[in-house]
Design a protein around this motif. Structure first.
Motif, PDB file in Angstrom:
ATOM      1  N   ASP A   1       1.431  11.232   3.183  1.00 62.45           N
ATOM      2  CA  ASP A   1       1.754  10.217   2.176  1.00 62.45           C
ATOM      3  C   ASP A   1       3.039  10.527   1.417  1.00 62.45           C
ATOM      4  OD1 ASP A   1      -0.770   8.933   2.663  1.00 62.45           O
ATOM      5  OD2 ASP A   1      -1.720  10.475   1.419  1.00 62.45           O
TER       6      ASP A   1
ATOM      7  N   PHE B   1      -2.285  14.120  -3.153  1.00 63.57           N
ATOM      8  CA  PHE B   1      -2.098  13.322  -1.938  1.00 63.57           C
ATOM      9  C   PHE B   1      -1.766  14.223  -0.745  1.00 63.57           C
ATOM     10  CE2 PHE B   1      -1.139  10.602  -5.542  1.00 63.57           C
ATOM     11  CZ  PHE B   1      -1.914   9.477  -5.254  1.00 63.57           C
TER      12      PHE B   1
ATOM     13  N   ASP C   1       0.800  -1.220   0.000  1.00 63.61           N
ATOM     14  CA  ASP C   1       0.000   0.000   0.000  1.00 63.61           C
ATOM     15  C   ASP C   1       0.837   1.277   0.000  1.00 63.61           C
ATOM     16  OD1 ASP C   1       0.915  -0.341   2.574  1.00 63.61           O
ATOM     17  OD2 ASP C   1      -0.979   0.133   3.559  1.00 63.61           O
TER      18      ASP C   1
ATOM     19  N   LYS D   1      -2.456   4.071  -2.314  1.00 68.56           N
ATOM     20  CA  LYS D   1      -2.921   5.431  -2.567  1.00 68.56           C
ATOM     21  C   LYS D   1      -1.794   6.411  -2.273  1.00 68.56           C
ATOM     22  CE  LYS D   1      -7.721   4.205  -1.672  1.00 68.56           C
ATOM     23  NZ  LYS D   1      -8.940   4.429  -0.855  1.00 68.56           N
TER      24      LYS D   1
END
Length: 518
Positions: A287, A283, A36, A44
């Motif tokens: 992140d 984002f 991930d 994401k």
């Protein structure tokens, strides 16, 4: 006619020389990284360079590490051996012959045994090590620094204003680099003995990818005219959590594993630029650590290209295991199965995927195969070369993969995974007497964690409901997350997989494991 013959002869010699040339190898290994935090896998996050690497190379979709914490996983990458075969001093103190092994973060390279770097070094390669080790001198890491010849300093000291403290940090770093070199490395720099916490400094408790990449550049520049092997090991994404930017992108980029470096580094885009590009891609700032790591990988790839070495350099990217939320410190697939990307322009077909079972023990034999090196006759390896898989063969290289972690062992096929938890006889006797075991937060447990490290055991058991179950069977096609134990519902499959595990355990002489070994 003579001129034409001369040209043909020269072309033939050139082709022969090219075919005979050993490739450079850059091995990039990250820490605690799950799917991930990679864009092309569905994370994401913004990782354009890793996504591009997948398009320009091959993605091994069922690549596994055979132990899912740092030291044993890295041991297997660099030796081609299961971590349970380790004969290092610390490991053997904990596991004298005849004892059941409890594989975890005490795996260590042995000074007197072969490993990948030593063999490459003896065959004309310049070898470099940059980044996290967790592979040697475990007694130094958390032990008495002064006894080891390292210089202590106050944990809250600021090396940017205290030159005496900064000098100690620099000398400690140099000492660690020197003790790593005999394990097969011509160049060691940008070294972390283990994790950031083991630097014993609040000021240095921050990730510094810029520092690591600058050391990699230095090695590549020094070695570009001869075959080289670079082991590049970043501290990302291990704790302290880099998604908390105070430990990563908001930290002082001059704080490094060797103390305060006043001049800083100019090898990556600025950290403000990383945050800016991450926001522009849609984002959140938390992140951005993924893009930062992506920039580091991209910088190394760009360096190779700028030196005209793309066609001569084989590049690997792989995590050492999954994160806590995905099976770290267990033998579940999201801890074991990690993405491996391999790029070699002009040799590996771009945009391809290999779905067979491959493992970290296979790296060393694969590189010997690709580089045309015959390993020494007394080199013990458990792995299998996957050179043919990289070159396009769809054939499986194995049917069964063995894995080990703490008090658990497992065998995996493309259809099934069987995990067995067995405790040594003395521990099992306590369990049967109803004795309780102390957990990480002081709670009482019916069974002890699989690892000595209660921190690892606490988080692994909290995230995986079958953690303590003695016999576990998972359907790999129907249950990729391995949450439903179907051992009782599939007795024939269960017995077949137990036999496979018993067969794998035969190779570990004098290492008992419940009823599976004599």
């Amino acid at each position: 006619m003579q001129k034409r013959l001369f040209i043909v002869l020269c072309l033939g010699l050139a082709c022969f020389a090219q075919a005979d040339k050993k490739p450079n190898v850059v091995f990039i290994i990250t820490d605690d990284q799950s799917w991930d935090s990679i864009g092309f896998m569905g994370g994401k996050v913004h990782t354009p360079r890793l996504d591009q690497m997948a398009k320009e190379g091959i993605y091994l979709s069922d690549f596994n590490v055979t132990s899912t914490v740092c030291s044993p996983s890295r041991y297997s990458f660099l030796t081609g051996r299961y971590a349970g075969r380790c004969e290092g001093e610390k490991f053997m103190q904990e596991h004298p012959p005849g004892d059941q092994t409890q594989v975890e973060n005490i795996g260590e390279l042995e000074p007197d045994r072969w490993n990948l770097a030593k063999v490459l070094q003896q065959n004309g390669y310049k070898t470099g090590f940059v980044g996290k080790s967790h592979l040697i001198n475990h007694e130094w890491i958390n032990g008495d620094w002064e006894k080891a010849g390292l210089e202590p300093y106050p944990r809250d000291a600021d090396p940017s204003v205290d030159p005496e403290v900064n000098g100690k940090m620099q000398r400690n770093h140099q000492k660690w680099c020197e003790v790593m070199m005999p394990y097969g490395f011509d160049y060691v720099d940008g070294y972390y003995c283990a994790n950031l916490r083991e630097l014993r400094s609040d000021a240095l408790f921050v990730h510094n990818l810029d520092w690591s990449v600058s050391k990699a550049f230095k090695f590549i520049d020094q070695s570009k005219d001869e075959p080289f092997f670079l082991y590049f090991s970043t501290t990302l994404h291990h704790g302290p959590g880099p998604w908390m930017n105070k430990f990563s992108l908001d930290a002082d980029p001059r704080m490094t594993g060797e103390g305060f470096v006043k001049e800083g580094f100019d090898v990556l885009p600025s950290r403000k630029d990383v945050l800016k590009r991450n926001r522009e891609a849609g984002f959140k700032d938390k992140d951005a650590y993924a893009l930062w790591l992506d920039d580091g990988v991209g910088a190394i790839l760009d360096k190779i290209k700028a030196l005209g070495l793309e066609n001569d350099t084989l590049v690997f990217f792989v995590p050492d295991h999954g994160s806590y939320r995905h099976g770290k410190a267990t033998l579940y697939d999201y801890g074991m199965r990690v993405p491996m990307l391999v790029q070699w322009k002009g040799h590996i077909q771009p945009g391809t995927t290999y779905g067979g079972i491959v493992a970290n023990i296979d790296l060393a034999p694969t590189l010997f195969d690709i580089c045309g090196i015959t390993p020494p006759t007394d080199y013990t390896m458990d792995g299998i070369s996957f050179k043919a898989s990289l070159m396009g063969s769809p054939k499986p290289i194995r049917e069964v993969l063995f894995s080990e972690l703490g008090h658990s062992r497992a065998v995996k096929t493309k259809e099934w995974k069987y995990v067995a938890v067995r405790y040594p006889a003395d521990v099992q006797a306590k369990i049967e007497r109803g004795e309780k075991f102390t957990g990480f937060d002081g709670e009482k447990l019916d069974r002890p964690y699989l690892t000595r490290n209660s921190h690892l055991g606490h988080y692994a058991s909290a995230s995986n409901p079958n953690y303590f179950v003695a016999d576990q069977l998972y359907n790999e096609k129907a249950d990729r997350e391995e949450t439903t134990n179907v051992f009782a519902q599939n007795p024939e499959v269960a017995q077949r997989m137990k036999k496979k595990l018993a067969k794998e355990l035969e190779q570990f002489e004098n290492r008992p494991f419940g009823e599976f070994t004599k």
